[in-house]
Design a protein around this motif. Sequence first.
Motif, PDB file in Angstrom:
ATOM      1  N   MET A 152      -9.785 -50.911 109.938  1.00 21.68           N
ATOM      2  CA  MET A 152      -8.432 -52.117 110.369  1.00 21.68           C
ATOM      3  C   MET A 152      -9.432 -53.254 110.415  1.00 21.68           C
ATOM      4  SD  MET A 152      -4.241 -52.049 111.351  1.00 21.68           S
ATOM      5  CE  MET A 152      -5.555 -52.193 113.591  1.00 21.68           C
ATOM      6  N   GLY A 153      -9.876 -53.222 111.433  1.00 18.74           N
ATOM      7  CA  GLY A 153     -10.485 -54.659 111.690  1.00 18.74           C
ATOM      8  C   GLY A 153     -11.344 -54.970 111.217  1.00 18.74           C
ATOM      9  N   ILE A 154     -12.528 -54.013 110.468  1.00 15.78           N
ATOM     10  CA  ILE A 154     -13.744 -54.933 109.645  1.00 15.78           C
ATOM     11  C   ILE A 154     -12.497 -55.128 107.922  1.00 15.78           C
ATOM     12  CG2 ILE A 154     -15.307 -53.729 108.249  1.00 15.78           C
ATOM     13  CD1 ILE A 154     -16.095 -51.794 110.505  1.00 15.78           C
ATOM     14  N   GLY A 155     -11.746 -54.368 107.722  1.00 17.62           N
ATOM     15  CA  GLY A 155     -10.956 -54.420 106.557  1.00 17.62           C
ATOM     16  C   GLY A 155     -10.357 -56.018 106.300  1.00 17.62           C
ATOM     17  N   ILE A 156     -10.005 -56.398 107.399  1.00 18.32           N
ATOM     18  CA  ILE A 156      -9.111 -57.143 108.398  1.00 18.32           C
ATOM     19  C   ILE A 156      -9.967 -58.775 108.185  1.00 18.32           C
ATOM     20  CG2 ILE A 156      -7.964 -58.703 110.017  1.00 18.32           C
ATOM     21  CD1 ILE A 156      -6.233 -56.296 109.669  1.00 18.32           C
ATOM     22  N   TRP A 157     -11.206 -58.154 108.833  1.00 23.27           N
ATOM     23  CA  TRP A 157     -12.734 -59.505 108.764  1.00 23.27           C
ATOM     24  C   TRP A 157     -13.365 -59.761 106.906  1.00 23.27           C
ATOM     25  CZ3 TRP A 157     -17.752 -58.125 107.256  1.00 23.27           C
ATOM     26  CH2 TRP A 157     -18.355 -59.168 107.228  1.00 23.27           C
ATOM     27  N   ALA A 158     -12.960 -58.975 105.988  1.00 21.18           N
ATOM     28  CA  ALA A 158     -13.470 -58.902 105.205  1.00 21.18           C
ATOM     29  C   ALA A 158     -12.650 -59.600 103.979  1.00 21.18           C
ATOM     30  CB  ALA A 158     -13.929 -57.412 104.335  1.00 21.18           C
ATOM     31  N   VAL A 159     -11.086 -59.060 104.026  1.00 20.64           N
ATOM     32  CA  VAL A 159     -10.345 -59.895 103.515  1.00 20.64           C
ATOM     33  C   VAL A 159      -9.697 -61.286 103.873  1.00 20.64           C
ATOM     34  CG1 VAL A 159      -7.607 -59.780 103.143  1.00 20.64           C
ATOM     35  CG2 VAL A 159      -8.816 -58.092 103.259  1.00 20.64           C
ATOM     36  N   ALA A 160     -10.108 -61.658 105.214  1.00 21.90           N
ATOM     37  CA  ALA A 160      -9.935 -62.657 105.576  1.00 21.90           C
ATOM     38  C   ALA A 160     -11.064 -63.835 105.039  1.00 21.90           C
ATOM     39  CB  ALA A 160      -9.347 -63.096 107.329  1.00 21.90           C
ATOM     40  N   ASP A 161     -12.291 -62.947 105.859  1.00 24.47           N
ATOM     41  CA  ASP A 161     -13.256 -63.858 105.556  1.00 24.47           C
ATOM     42  C   ASP A 161     -14.227 -63.820 104.727  1.00 24.47           C
ATOM     43  OD1 ASP A 161     -14.482 -66.215 107.851  1.00 24.47           O
ATOM     44  OD2 ASP A 161     -15.911 -64.378 107.697  1.00 24.47           O
ATOM     45  N   LYS A 162     -14.312 -62.729 104.313  1.00 18.67           N
ATOM     46  CA  LYS A 162     -15.453 -62.400 102.932  1.00 18.67           C
ATOM     47  C   LYS A 162     -14.817 -62.906 101.506  1.00 18.67           C
ATOM     48  CE  LYS A 162     -18.079 -62.644 106.002  1.00 18.67           C
ATOM     49  NZ  LYS A 162     -19.359 -64.123 106.597  1.00 18.67           N
ATOM     50  N   ILE A 163     -13.552 -62.593 101.057  1.00 21.09           N
ATOM     51  CA  ILE A 163     -12.793 -62.546 100.129  1.00 21.09           C
ATOM     52  C   ILE A 163     -13.339 -63.708  98.904  1.00 21.09           C
ATOM     53  CG2 ILE A 163     -10.329 -63.590 100.460  1.00 21.09           C
ATOM     54  CD1 ILE A 163     -10.840 -59.415  99.342  1.00 21.09           C
ATOM     55  N   PHE A 166     -14.514 -55.777  95.440  1.00 19.06           N
ATOM     56  CA  PHE A 166     -14.920 -55.463  96.921  1.00 19.06           C
ATOM     57  C   PHE A 166     -14.142 -56.013  97.631  1.00 19.06           C
ATOM     58  CE2 PHE A 166     -16.113 -58.878 100.444  1.00 19.06           C
ATOM     59  CZ  PHE A 166     -16.714 -57.679 101.336  1.00 19.06           C
ATOM     60  N   LYS A 167     -12.492 -56.667  96.837  1.00 21.74           N
ATOM     61  CA  LYS A 167     -11.147 -57.236  97.122  1.00 21.74           C
ATOM     62  C   LYS A 167     -10.520 -56.159  97.385  1.00 21.74           C
ATOM     63  CE  LYS A 167      -9.497 -61.181  95.858  1.00 21.74           C
ATOM     64  NZ  LYS A 167      -8.371 -61.788  95.133  1.00 21.74           N
ATOM     65  N   SER A 168     -10.765 -54.925  96.581  1.00 20.33           N
ATOM     66  CA  SER A 168      -9.863 -53.734  96.543  1.00 20.33           C
ATOM     67  C   SER A 168      -9.970 -52.622  97.855  1.00 20.33           C
ATOM     68  CB  SER A 168      -9.455 -53.399  95.190  1.00 20.33           C
ATOM     69  OG  SER A 168      -9.148 -54.220  94.216  1.00 20.33           O
ATOM     70  N   ALA A 169     -11.511 -52.557  97.666  1.00 22.83           N
ATOM     71  CA  ALA A 169     -11.507 -51.734  98.559  1.00 22.83           C
ATOM     72  C   ALA A 169     -12.368 -52.031 100.073  1.00 22.83           C
ATOM     73  CB  ALA A 169     -13.371 -51.653  98.931  1.00 22.83           C
ATOM     74  N   ALA A 170     -11.502 -53.545 100.102  1.00 18.52           N
ATOM     75  CA  ALA A 170     -11.964 -54.644 101.900  1.00 18.52           C
ATOM     76  C   ALA A 170      -9.946 -54.187 101.952  1.00 18.52           C
ATOM     77  CB  ALA A 170     -11.894 -55.087 101.807  1.00 18.52           C
ATOM     78  N   ILE A 171      -9.066 -54.377 101.091  1.00 13.62           N
ATOM     79  CA  ILE A 171      -7.469 -53.609 100.869  1.00 13.62           C
ATOM     80  C   ILE A 171      -7.213 -52.308 102.045  1.00 13.62           C
ATOM     81  CG2 ILE A 171      -5.234 -53.621 100.297  1.00 13.62           C
ATOM     82  CD1 ILE A 171      -6.286 -56.608  98.640  1.00 13.62           C
ATOM     83  N   LEU A 172      -7.685 -51.362 101.162  1.00 15.95           N
ATOM     84  CA  LEU A 172      -7.795 -50.170 101.189  1.00 15.95           C
ATOM     85  C   LEU A 172      -8.170 -49.437 102.620  1.00 15.95           C
ATOM     86  CD1 LEU A 172      -9.230 -48.335  97.610  1.00 15.95           C
ATOM     87  CD2 LEU A 172      -6.471 -48.008  98.964  1.00 15.95           C
ATOM     88  N   MET A 173      -9.286 -50.177 102.663  1.00 15.06           N
ATOM     89  CA  MET A 173      -9.736 -49.796 104.652  1.00 15.06           C
ATOM     90  C   MET A 173      -8.830 -50.510 105.250  1.00 15.06           C
ATOM     91  SD  MET A 173     -13.829 -50.983 104.425  1.00 15.06           S
ATOM     92  CE  MET A 173     -14.135 -50.095 106.081  1.00 15.06           C
ATOM     93  N   VAL A 174      -8.118 -51.431 105.145  1.00 16.29           N
ATOM     94  CA  VAL A 174      -7.163 -52.003 106.395  1.00 16.29           C
ATOM     95  C   VAL A 174      -5.674 -50.788 105.722  1.00 16.29           C
ATOM     96  CG1 VAL A 174      -4.807 -53.874 106.594  1.00 16.29           C
ATOM     97  CG2 VAL A 174      -6.988 -54.676 105.820  1.00 16.29           C
ATOM     98  N   ILE A 175      -5.305 -50.849 105.100  1.00 14.16           N
ATOM     99  CA  ILE A 175      -4.580 -49.758 104.484  1.00 14.16           C
ATOM    100  C   ILE A 175      -4.984 -48.835 105.342  1.00 14.16           C
ATOM    101  CG2 ILE A 175      -2.781 -48.577 102.949  1.00 14.16           C
ATOM    102  CD1 ILE A 175      -3.082 -50.381 101.152  1.00 14.16           C
TER     103      ILE A 175
END
Length: 274
Positions: A27-38, A49-58
């Motif tokens: 969840m932390g890596i996914g949130i970091w990717a969505v918030a800071d690297k999207i 890349f966005k889809s994969a990051a959101i899936l990781m958060v879920i």
Amino acid sequence: MCLSQAGLKAFLLVLNVLFFLCGGIVMGIGIWAVADKIYISDVIGSSLFKSAAILMVICGVFLVLLSFLGCAGALAQKKIIVIVYVISLAIVFIVLMSAAIVAAVFQDDIESGMKEKMRRGIREQYGYNTAYVDENRDLTESWDLVQTRLTCCAVDDQGWGLYQQSRWFQQQFNEYDRKFVPPSCCIYEGRLDQYVNLFTCQAFAGGPPRFGGGGFNNALHYQGCYTAARDFISKQADIILGIGFSFCVFLIAGIVVGIMFIRKLSDEGSADFR
């Protein structure tokens, strides 16, 4: 050797502690990717890349919640709770595998059309009518973030001349005070909290970017953002792939132990099915 009910219960509790920790990491890596690297997704013209990051958060959220459900089922020894837990683990397994596959597909197809999408974004949308077109404003902000954080300029190495083909350049009506590249293409000295030389970077008459040759411009990024973005995305895809496949092993273990625990509860008649 067949494990006893107490052994399976202990094993299930340990696995769920691991699920809680793993879920928090995912969840932390996914949130970091969505918030800071999207912003990378806007620049390269792909939402994978966005889809994969959101899936990781879920998946991370579900793993944290399921860790509590698994512990509750093991401690209460309620078969219906453990059944729901095993089914939920299977769903998370499928979703997490999907995220890993998306990352793998993206990694294999990373260069397909990427350069032209990036060039088209600079030519047609960067800095143009940003007050009225949200898409142009978002793309401009994303390009500025990419060029600043990845220390690059335009698409190709030494390819700053692309900005002179853009609408951003054409809408500068004063030809004696034209900026040939945006400030984000210029070298920024974080310790001094200022650009090395913004004027030299944007309008150096003796060399780039005005003529594409001549003396070295020590205030301008020479690396193109295509190379920088490709390397960045490849590293992120490797992280997502590694995490996805590693955690899938834990999920399979949880599913197997959960099924064994359900069978043991049925065999020993120590829980009600309700």
